[in-house]
Design an enzyme around this catalytic site. Sequence first.
Site, PDB file in Angstrom:
ATOM      1  N   ARG A 274       0.794  -1.060   0.049  1.00 46.19           N
ATOM      2  CA  ARG A 274      -0.003   0.107   0.027  1.00 46.19           C
ATOM      3  C   ARG A 274       0.896   1.015  -0.124  1.00 46.19           C
ATOM      4  NH1 ARG A 274      -3.353  -3.233   2.770  1.00 46.19           N
ATOM      5  NH2 ARG A 274      -2.553  -2.402   5.180  1.00 46.19           N
TER       6      ARG A 274
ATOM      7  N   SER B 132      -2.750 -16.184   5.469  1.00 48.44           N
ATOM      8  CA  SER B 132      -3.295 -15.851   6.228  1.00 48.44           C
ATOM      9  C   SER B 132      -4.330 -16.338   6.428  1.00 48.44           C
ATOM     10  CB  SER B 132      -3.806 -14.871   5.112  1.00 48.44           C
ATOM     11  OG  SER B 132      -2.971 -13.686   4.905  1.00 48.44           O
TER      12      SER B 132
ATOM     13  N   ASN C 243      -5.331 -17.735  12.571  1.00 48.65           N
ATOM     14  CA  ASN C 243      -4.677 -18.895  13.961  1.00 48.65           C
ATOM     15  C   ASN C 243      -5.813 -18.756  15.193  1.00 48.65           C
ATOM     16  OD1 ASN C 243      -3.085 -16.974  12.619  1.00 48.65           O
ATOM     17  ND2 ASN C 243      -1.275 -18.446  13.043  1.00 48.65           N
ATOM     18  N   CYS C 244      -6.043 -18.371  15.495  1.00 43.12           N
ATOM     19  CA  CYS C 244      -7.142 -17.882  16.717  1.00 43.12           C
ATOM     20  C   CYS C 244      -8.651 -18.530  16.328  1.00 43.12           C
ATOM     21  CB  CYS C 244      -7.465 -16.260  16.877  1.00 43.12           C
ATOM     22  SG  CYS C 244      -5.810 -15.395  16.752  1.00 43.12           S
TER      23      CYS C 244
ATOM     24  N   THR D 215      17.205  -6.733  13.367  1.00 42.55           N
ATOM     25  CA  THR D 215      17.853  -7.657  14.374  1.00 42.55           C
ATOM     26  C   THR D 215      19.384  -6.786  13.742  1.00 42.55           C
ATOM     27  OG1 THR D 215      18.039  -8.918  12.064  1.00 42.55           O
ATOM     28  CG2 THR D 215      16.136 -10.051  13.118  1.00 42.55           C
TER      29      THR D 215
ATOM     30  N   ALA E 213      12.673  -8.538  12.206  1.00 42.18           N
ATOM     31  CA  ALA E 213      12.035 -10.129  12.740  1.00 42.18           C
ATOM     32  C   ALA E 213      10.760  -9.054  13.728  1.00 42.18           C
ATOM     33  CB  ALA E 213      12.736 -10.199  13.512  1.00 42.18           C
TER      34      ALA E 213
ATOM     35  N   GLY F  58       6.871 -11.087  14.893  1.00 40.96           N
ATOM     36  CA  GLY F  58       5.800 -11.395  15.268  1.00 40.96           C
ATOM     37  C   GLY F  58       6.030 -12.385  16.813  1.00 40.96           C
ATOM     38  N   ASP F  59       5.913 -13.417  16.914  1.00 40.45           N
ATOM     39  CA  ASP F  59       6.308 -14.537  17.883  1.00 40.45           C
ATOM     40  C   ASP F  59       7.904 -14.961  18.002  1.00 40.45           C
ATOM     41  OD1 ASP F  59       3.028 -14.914  18.349  1.00 40.45           O
ATOM     42  OD2 ASP F  59       3.005 -16.796  18.118  1.00 40.45           O
TER      43      ASP F  59
ATOM     44  N   LYS G 226     -20.261   5.551  38.743  1.00 37.83           N
ATOM     45  CA  LYS G 226     -18.515   4.397  38.183  1.00 37.83           C
ATOM     46  C   LYS G 226     -18.613   3.437  37.838  1.00 37.83           C
ATOM     47  CE  LYS G 226     -19.025   7.289  42.851  1.00 37.83           C
ATOM     48  NZ  LYS G 226     -19.153   6.925  44.750  1.00 37.83           N
TER      49      LYS G 226
END
Lengths: 550, 550
Positions: free
Chosen positions: A22, A39, A42-43, A274, A281, A283-284, A436
Site C-alpha cells: 500500500r 493469512s 490461527n486464533c 535484528t 523480525a 511476531g511470535d 462509576k
Amino acid sequence: MTKYLIVGGVAGGATTAARLRRIDESAEIIMFERGEYISYANCGLPYYVGGIIAEREKLILQTPGSFKARLNVEVRVKNEVIGIDTKNKSIEVKDLINNTSYTETYDKLIVSPGAEPIKPPIPGIKDEAIFTVRNVRDTDKIKSFYDEKKPKKAVVVGAGFIGLEMAENLHHMGMMVTIVEMADQVMTPLDYEMAAEVHMHLKTKNVEFYLNDGVSEFNRQGDKLNIHLQSGRKIDADMVILSIGVRPETRLVKEAGIDLAPNGGIKVNEYLQTSNEHVYALGDAMAFPHPITGKYTNAYLAGPANKQARMLADNLVNGHTKKYKGSIATAIAKVFDITVASTGLAEKVLKKEGIKYISNITHGASNAGYYPGAMPTTIKIMFDPETGKLFGGQIIGYVGVDKRIDMIATVLKNKGSIYDLQEIEHAYAPPFSSAKDPVNQAGFTAGNIIDGLVNIIHWDKLHQMDASDNFILDVRTPDEFELGKIEGAVNIEVDKIRERLDEIPKDKKIIIYCGVGLRGYFAARILMQRRYNDVVNLSGGYKTYEHATC
Amino acid sequence: MTKYLIVGGVAGGATTAARLRRIDESAEIIMFERGEYISYANCGLPYYVGGIIAEREKLILQTPGSFKARLNVEVRVKNEVIGIDTKNKSIEVKDLINNTSYTETYDKLIVSPGAEPIKPPIPGIKDEAIFTVRNVRDTDKIKSFYDEKKPKKAVVVGAGFIGLEMAENLHHMGMMVTIVEMADQVMTPLDYEMAAEVHMHLKTKNVEFYLNDGVSEFNRQGDKLNIHLQSGRKIDADMVILSIGVRPETRLVKEAGIDLAPNGGIKVNEYLQTSNEHVYALGDAMAFPHPITGKYTNAYLAGPANKQARMLADNLVNGHTKKYKGSIATAIAKVFDITVASTGLAEKVLKKEGIKYISNITHGASNAGYYPGAMPTTIKIMFDPETGKLFGGQIIGYVGVDKRIDMIATVLKNKGSIYDLQEIEHAYAPPFSSAKDPVNQAGFTAGNIIDGLVNIIHWDKLHQMDASDNFILDVRTPDEFELGKIEGAVNIEVDKIRERLDEIPKDKKIIIYCGVGLRGYFAARILMQRRYNDVVNLSGGYKTYEHATC
Ligand SMILES: Cc1cc2nc3c(=O)[nH]c(=O)nc-3n(C[C@H](O)[C@H](O)[C@H](O)COP(=O)(O)OP(=O)(O)OC[C@H]3O[C@@H](n4cnc5c(N)ncnc54)[C@H](O)[C@@H]3O)c2cc1C
Ligand SMILES: Cc1cc2nc3c(=O)[nH]c(=O)nc-3n(C[C@H](O)[C@H](O)[C@H](O)COP(=O)(O)OP(=O)(O)OC[C@H]3O[C@@H](n4cnc5c(N)ncnc54)[C@H](O)[C@@H]3O)c2cc1C
Ligand SMILES: CC(C)(COP(=O)(O)OP(=O)(O)OC[C@H]1O[C@@H](n2cnc3c(N)ncnc32)[C@H](O)[C@@H]1OP(=O)(O)O)[C@@H](O)C(=O)NCCC(=O)NCCS
Ligand SMILES: CC(C)(COP(=O)(O)OP(=O)(O)OC[C@H]1O[C@@H](n2cnc3c(N)ncnc32)[C@H](O)[C@@H]1OP(=O)(O)O)[C@@H](O)C(=O)NCCC(=O)NCCS
C-alpha cells in the site's frame, strides 16, 4: 525498486506484505510460506475444531491468488526458507512440492516465522491420538480423527489460553474433558486467586482437572491411550491435546549468525531490526524489551504481530521513523460462560522481578445493579505504591470483561496510573455500566490505599496468620456471617460499628472483612478515625478469600 | 468540626455526603432534598416505566435511614432549600411536610440541585396526559396513568437520549410510538449521517418520527390529545412524553448573588467553588470550561456528577488539592437493538466553534468476521489535521459499542491522539474483537489521511457536487454495483485496477468509493502512486452515503 522477501505468510508476514504494497506500489515483494495456507486465522482454530466456526473457508482470510490480485504480492506456499546468507543477502528456499532448492536475493529480509508448540520427549508422545494446535493442517487432523474414531474422552495437557479454549470446544463436541497442568493453577498470566475463580467455573462444567501434575508417559493400550502422570495417577483418553506452550522458531536466524535475546527470541532494536541491518523480525519469534521490566520478552499474540507489521512496513519504506514500544501482552479468553483477561504484569512476575508494587482486588458488577443482567466482575490491579503507575490488570467476569481490560490496557499502554483509571469518563447508561464503572472503582480503591485511607491485607497472608493474635472483624450482616465465615471472626455489622465500638479492642490488630471489600473499607474508615491504629481490610473480601482457599 | 450542608440528595449530593463522611468521621453533614427520595437511579427511570426494571425498590439505592446508619449523615427529605444567605452563611429551608420554614448555618455549602425538564409555554401543555421524566414521582405518575387509562398511542416530543429510551420503553409496553423532533435528526450529540443509522433502525421498529417539526399546541378532545405540529400536521395521542431538554436549577444560587456562567449554569473554578468561596456546586447545574473549546458547558451526566462529588469532598476536607478538568461528556444509549454512543465534540460543534478538524468514518465489525456474531460497527472520529489530537468520537452498532467508545474516551480524556488509538493493545480473541480492533483501524485510517496517503471526501460534499466534472469510480464487484450505485459512477473492481488503468482518465478528479471505504483506500493508493494527482476516497463508503442520503 526495493526487493523484500518475507518468511512466514500469516499474521506478521502477510500484514507486512499488505502494508508494504500500500505504501510502495513499485516494490518487489515475495512472501514464503512452508505450509499450504497463508493469512489464516490461527486464533479461530479451536473454534473450528469445536464446530462453532462451521465453515473451513472462513479461517482462510486470503489466498495466494487474492494476494496477487489485490496487492500484487507474489506468494510462494509450500516453499520453506531453509537458510539465510546474510553476506550475499540471499536466502535458500526449499520448494516442498517439487522437492527442489533455490536461492533468492533480497534488499530487505523480513522474518515472521512464529512459534511452534512444545513437544517434550515424553515416552509415547508420537502417538497418533496426540495433537497440537498451530495451523489449519493440525485442525484438519483433529477433525478427521474425530470423525473416524468418535473419541469420547479427551485430555488437554497444559491449561493456558489455547488449552482452555480447546477444553471448551472439545466439551462442546460432547467429550468428557480432563485437564492436566504442571502449575498449581490454570492460565498462568493470572495470579492464583484469580485463577481460582476459573477453577470454580470449570468444576461447574464438569471439566476435571489435575493441577501440580505433569505427564510422564503416554501408553497405548488398544483403543485407549493410558496417560501416566508424575504424581502416579493414571488416566485414560481417546485423544490428547498438547498445549503446554510454544517455542519461537529461531533456528533459521540463529544458523545465519543473527543474535538471539537472552530469553531465546530473535533480538531486535526499536525498529524491529535484528543484529543484521538488512534482516528484520516480528511476531511470535521476536523478542523485545518489556515496557515495564525492560527484559527481552516474546509476545505470543496476534494483535502485537499485526501492529508491528504495519509499523515495520512504514519504517522499511520511509526509513526508521516509528519506534516500537514493546507489548503489554493484553490477552483474553472465553472459558465456557466466563471471560478471563489480563494485561501488563501479574503480581507473581512483579514479585519475581523485585519491582515494588501494591495489588488489590475489587468485585463489582457489569452494569447498574438495578438493571437486569448485572453480572459479577472481579478486577485485580497492580500499581506503584507511590506514584500509582499501573503495572498490570486482571479481570474475570461474564459480560464486559473485554471492555474493562481494554480500558485498563489503554491506560497502561500510555504509562498511565490508577489516577487515570479514576478519571476515565466511560459511557454510562444502565445496560452498560454504573455511574462509576468498576474500573473507576478499582482506581478509587487503589487511590485510597496509596493515600493511607485504608490498609489492606491479602487472603494468603491472612490465611497463613495465627488468628488468635488479632481481632478479626466480620462486618457483614448476621445472616451472611451464619452462611460462612473466617475462623475466629467476630461479627459486628458495619452499620452498628459506631454503637458497638466498646466491643472492639484497641490493643490488637483489627482485621476487617466483608463480602467483597466495600463495607470493610467503610468500617476501616470509622475505626481509623477513632484511634484504632492498626486496622486492615481484606482485599477482595470473603469472596476472594473463599475462592482462593477452598 | 466542620458543618457541611448539601442541597440535593441524588447523584452529586449523596455522593459528596458519602465521601465526606468516609474521609471526615467527625464532620457534621446535613443533606436536604425537596423530594421524597434520595439516591435514586434517575437513569433507570425509563426502564422502570417500561417494566424492564420490575421492582420499584431497586430504583432507590439509599434511604435517609440507611444513610444515617451507614454514614451517619442526617438527611432531610421533603425539605426544600429556598434561600441562601451568603453573608451569614446560612440557608433558609422550607419543611414541606409541616409547611414551616427554618434556617440552618453552614461552614461550607454544597449545591447539587440538578436540572429540570424544559416545559415551554405551549397551549395545552398542562394536560394530565403530558409527562416529563425526572424523578421517581414522575414515573409513578406515568405508571398509574398507564394502569388506569391503558394508553395505546404515545407521542414523544424531543428525541435525545432520554426521549429515545422512553420511546423504546413505551414501545416495549405495547404502545404505538411517534417521535416529534425539531432538529433534522434524532440524538443531537451525533452528527447527521450517524443519526441517519438510528433513523433507519427506528423505521424497522415501526416507530414513526417527524423531524424538523415542533409542537405548536396540545388540544384535548375527549379521551384523545390532539397535537398540532408547526408544520400544520396533526397527530393524536393517548399520552405524551416531553423530553426536549433540561435547564439547570440555578434560581437558588442566582438569587443569592452567586455568578452564573455565560451558558446559564452555575459558574465554578477548578475546585468546583462558586463565586462565593464557601459555596460549591456540582452536577447538572454546574458549568465548567469544556476541555476542548474552553467554553462553559454543563454536563448532564451521572458519571461526571459522581466523580466531581468525590473530588469535591476531598478538596473540602484536605484543602484545594485536586483539580477538576472538565467533562468530555461520554454518553451512550441503547435504542432498541442498537447502541449509540458519543464522546468529546461532534463535527457540527467543531465547525461552529471554528476549530480545524478532519472527520472520518470507518465501518468495522464487533468481532472477527470468521467467528459467529460479528455485527456491523460504525465509528466516526474527529481529530486535529496536523497533530492528530482527538476531538471526538461517535459509534453505532449492536455489540461492543460501549467498549469502543470507552477506548476512545480514555484516550480523549488523556488528551491523546489518533496515534494512541493505533497503539491500543486491546484484548483479542475471536469472540471479542479482531487482531486490529475497529478502534485501531479508525486510528490507522486517520493516520493515513494526515500523512497524505489518502485524501477523503464526505458524503455531503459528493452529494452536492456536479458529478459530471469528475470521474466517479466504484471499485466494488459488478454484483454490488448492480444492486445500487452512485449516479454517474463507473465500475472497475479494485482487483482489476492495475490492469484497467487506461480506462481511468488522468485529467479529472477521481472520486473513488467502495462499500465502506477499505477497498476504495486500496484503489486510491494504487492510483496515487501511478501519477493520478487528484484522487479522493469516499469516507464511510457507499454505506454511509446511502444512509445519509436516503
Ligand atoms: C490455536 C491458537 C489460538 C490463538 N489464539 C489467539 C488469540 O485468541 N489471540 C491472540 O492475540 N493470539 C492468538 N494466537 C496467537 C497468534 O496466532 C500469533 O501470535 C500470531 O499468529 C503470530 O504471528 P506470526 O506471524 O509471528 O506467526 P504465525 O502467524 O504463526 O505465522 C508464521 C508462519 O510462518 C511459517 N514459517 C515458519 N518458518 C518458516 C520458514 N522457514 N519458511 C517458510 N515459512 C515459515 C509458518 O508455517 C507459519 O505459517 C493463537 C495461536 C494459536 C496457534
Ligand atoms: C430519565 C433520566 C435518564 C438519565 N439517564 C442517564 C444515563 O443513562 N446516563 C447518564 O450519565 N446520565 C443520565 N441521566 C442524567 C443523570 O441522572 C444526571 O446527570 C445526574 O443525576 C445529575 O446529578 P445532580 O446531583 O446534578 O442532580 P440530580 O441527581 O437530579 O439531583 C438533584 C436533586 O436536587 C433536588 N433539589 C433541587 N433543588 C433543591 C432545593 N432547592 N432544595 C432541596 N432539594 C433540591 C432535586 O429534587 C433532585 O432530587 C438521566 C437523567 C434522567 C432524568
Ligand atoms: C488478511 C491480512 C493480510 C490483512 O492485512 P491488512 O490488509 O494489513 O489488514 P486489514 O484487512 O485489517 O486492513 C487494514 C487496512 O485497511 C485500512 N482500513 C481498515 N478499515 C478501513 C475503512 N473502513 N476505510 C478505509 N480504510 C480502512 C487500514 O487503515 C489498514 O490500512 P493501512 O495499514 O495501510 O493503514 C492479514 O491481517 C492476515 O494475514 N491476517 C490473518 C492472520 C492473522 O492475523 N492471524 C492471527 C489472528 S487470527
Ligand atoms: C448511592 C450513593 C450514595 C453511593 O455513593 P458512594 O458511597 O460514594 O458510592 P459507591 O457505593 O459506588 O461506593 C464507592 C466507594 O466504595 C469504594 N469501593 C468500591 N468498591 C470497592 C471494593 N470492592 N472494595 C473496597 N472499596 C470499594 C470506592 O473506593 C468508593 O469509596 P471512596 O469514594 O471513599 O473512594 C450515590 O452513588 C448515589 O446516591 N447514587 C444514586 C444517584 C445517582 O448516581 N444517580 C445517577 C445514576 S442512575
